[in-house]
Each structure stands twice: as C-alpha cells, then as structure tokens.
Enzyme design. Structure first.
Site, short mmCIF file in Angstrom:
data_model
loop_
_atom_site.label_atom_id
_atom_site.label_comp_id
_atom_site.label_asym_id
_atom_site.label_seq_id
_atom_site.Cartn_x
_atom_site.Cartn_y
_atom_site.Cartn_z
N GLU A 1 9.26 113.08 -36.44
CA GLU A 1 8.52 112.38 -35.30
C GLU A 1 9.05 112.99 -34.03
OE1 GLU A 1 9.03 108.18 -35.12
OE2 GLU A 1 7.52 107.67 -33.74
N LYS B 1 5.02 113.10 -37.53
CA LYS B 1 4.67 111.87 -37.09
C LYS B 1 4.66 112.10 -35.56
CE LYS B 1 5.84 106.88 -36.39
NZ LYS B 1 6.44 105.75 -37.40
P1 13P Z 1 4.86 102.61 -32.85
O1 13P Z 1 3.58 102.79 -33.59
O2 13P Z 1 5.18 100.93 -32.30
O3 13P Z 1 4.75 103.33 -31.66
O4 13P Z 1 5.94 102.75 -33.78
C1 13P Z 1 6.09 103.76 -34.64
C2 13P Z 1 7.31 104.11 -34.73
O5 13P Z 1 7.92 104.19 -35.79
C3 13P Z 1 8.18 104.48 -33.50
O6 13P Z 1 9.12 105.37 -33.99
#
Ligand code: 13P
Length: 330
Positions: free
Chosen positions: A175, A217
């Site tokens: 991510e 992600k």
């Molecule tokens: P949000 O969808 O609230 O941005 O959170 C996703 C997430 O896992 C952030 O690390």
C-alpha cells in the site's frame, strides 16, 4: 497455483473486497472518541466484534485486515477474530507495519517502520490465523514533496516487507498511499502516483517478490481535497486506470483501492466507473476502511441499542461496493 496465489485470487475475486479494520490503537481510539466512546481496549474489541459479526458480511467481503491488538482478542463467544472470520468464509489479515515516522533529512515526510523482527512476527501471525498482511506507506504532495528520498525509502521498505511476508507464507498487500491532503491538481496526483508506483515495482522486482502472490492497494488518482478544481467521477476513473495501466504489471492479480478520505458514496462511484474501462488486466476491487465502516461507527456511537442498525449501515456499504464491481456496461 501456490497457496499465496490462491489466497491473493480469493481476496479479489467474486465481486468481493477487503475490509480494513486495522487502525492502530491511537487512530482507533481517536475515532471512538470522535463518536463519544471511551477509547478502552474493551471498546475497541467490541467495535471490531460488531464489524465481524455483521450478517452476510462474507457475501461482499473476502478478507478483514486486523490490528495486532485485535488478532489477540476474542469475541464474546470465546472465538478469536481469525477463528470467527474463518467460520464465515472470510480471510484474516494483519497490519504488520508499526507506523509512519519522520524520515531523516526530509522535513514533513515519513517513512514506514516495522522491518526489524518482521520475520519472527510473520511466523507468529501465521500461527494466529492470518493469511495476508498489510503495510502502508504515505506520500505527501506539495510544491517540494515528495522528495526522491521519501519515495525510494518507502518503496524499498514495502518491497522488503513483501519479500518477508511471502517467505513466511502471508500474501502482502502493498500500500503506497499518495495522500489527498493539499490543493494539488488531478494531474499532479497522477504524476506523483505514477512515479511512486514505478519505483515500488522496481523495488519489488529487485527483491524478487512474486507479483502473482500479492495485492496492490493504491490511492485512486484524485485532486487534493483543498483543490478548487474537482474532477468528475468519469475523469477520476479514467485517469486512475490509465495510471495503473502504465505502471502495474498484468501478473498482479488484483488492485484493491483505499478510500483515503473520500466519502463512502464517492469512493463507490469511482470504483463502479472504473469497471467500465475494459479490458482490465487485473481485478479492481476495494480495501476500504473509512468508506466501509464510517457510517456504522457514526450509527453505533457505543449504544448497544444501535448495534443492529450499525451493522446494517456497514452491510449497505459493503453491498454497494460489491455491486459497483459489476456495474453494467454503459
Ligand atoms: P481508508 O479506506 O480509510 O483510507 O483506509 C484504508 C487503509 O487501510 C489505510 O491504510
């Protein structure tokens, strides 16, 4: 298919998506406080129990990302969270980073920590029932940011994390989040997201991460939340998919977006509009936190009488996102 590949495919297929319930103790506590709930360990547990016991959750959710505290807690019926999730056909994930910390020599930029001891922690999380993991890097846009130092440091850490997870048997969710904070344009967000993703995939290649056994992600490509020029849904969808096509190899099984502060409805509309942009080489799904659970938390506010209404609010968002994944071609 290896187990890693199977888990990755399970997470992103059949219209389902991933629910991020892995807020750190600090973040979860402030979210509870914002709705008038005392931020105790027990209240964090109860709130997470509300989430995972939502009826029919598994129709639209393939996996739930847990926090370290939660994976060690039990539901009121005595099951651990991974046991309860396995019982309803949902995979348990675990956030393994230890947070974004100031990066030396780069004022206002952060690097995500958590590599020390990660091999041992991965082994423990597998024993506790996790099948996948998450690590979040944050990248800020401004006139002087991001610096190459911040992008490369974060990409390097993400790749080392992903390699350690695969070695230990967890599917890594990679991510790299380009934040919505600021007044930058859609074009600036695209440029930064493109550069970040290129750097991340270079580092993943260097670490020989198996792309078929991971999930990306990313943020959607949007204008900064303080920008006066906000693009429409179709434009966000088109520019996001264009950026991903330029940077993400087709061997990655799925891309699961974070919501990043978009309203639940807007995040769902963006996800739906992207499904129309055939042909997509990967599954495009959701791994939302706030956009899935925000309305439930607002409804619950710690009131036991609102338990079922809160679960309905979560269910509504989950069903809407699963439906957005099969948006009819217009
Ligand atoms: P949000 O969808 O609230 O941005 O959170 C996703 C997430 O896992 C952030 O690390």
């Amino acid at each position: 298919m290896s187990t890693l590949t199977e888990v990755a495919h399970t997470l992103v297929s059949n219209r389902r998506g991933i629910l991020a319930a892995d807020e750190s103790i600090g973040t979860m506590s402030s979210r509870l406080e914002s709705v008038g709930v005392e931020p105790t360990e027990e209240n964090r547990r109860v709130y997470r129990e509300l989430i995972v016991t939502t009826p029919k959750l598994s129709d639209s959710v393939s996996g739930v990302i847990l926090a370290d505290e939660t994976i060690r807690q039990k539901l009121s019926d005595g099951q651990t969270f991974p046991e309860a999730l396995a019982g309803i056909g949902v995979l348990a994930g675990i956030k393994v980073d230890t947070g974004a910390k100031p990066l030396a020599g780069a004022p206002n930029e952060k690097v995500t920590e958590g590599l020390d001891g990660l091999r041992e922690r991965v082994t423990e999380y597998v024993r506790l029932g996790a099948t996948f993991a998450k690590w979040r890097a944050v990248i800020t846009i401004s006139n002087s940011m991001p610096t190459e130092r911040a992008v490369r440091s974060n990409a390097h850490a993400l790749a080392r994390y992903a390699g350690l997870c695969q070695e230990g048997g967890l599917v890594p969710i990679v991510e790299p989040e380009v934040l919505m904070d600021g007044d930058h344009s859609l074009a600036q967000c695209q440029q930064v997201t493109r550069a970040v993703l290129r750097c991340v995939f270079d580092e993943l290649a260097l670490m020989q991460v198996d792309l078929e056994g991971m999930i990306l992600k990313p943020n959607m490509v949007v204008a900064g939340k303080d920008s006066s020029e906000q693009p429409g849904v179709e434009e966000v969808a088109q520019v996001t998919v264009e950026t991903l096509r330029e940077t993400v190899p087709p061997s990655v099984p799925g891309i699961a977006f974070l919501s990043g502060g978009q309203s639940p409805e807007v995040a769902t509309s963006h996800l739906g509009a992207m499904q129309n942009l055939d042909p997509l080489p990967w599954e495009l799904t959701y791994s939302f936190g706030r956009a899935l659970v925000g309305p439930a938390l607002e409804t619950w506010r710690g009131n036991p009488d609102k338990w079922e209404a809160a679960q309905r609010a979560l269910s509504e968002r989950a069903v809407a996102n699963a439906a957005a994944r099969v948006e009819s071609k217009g």
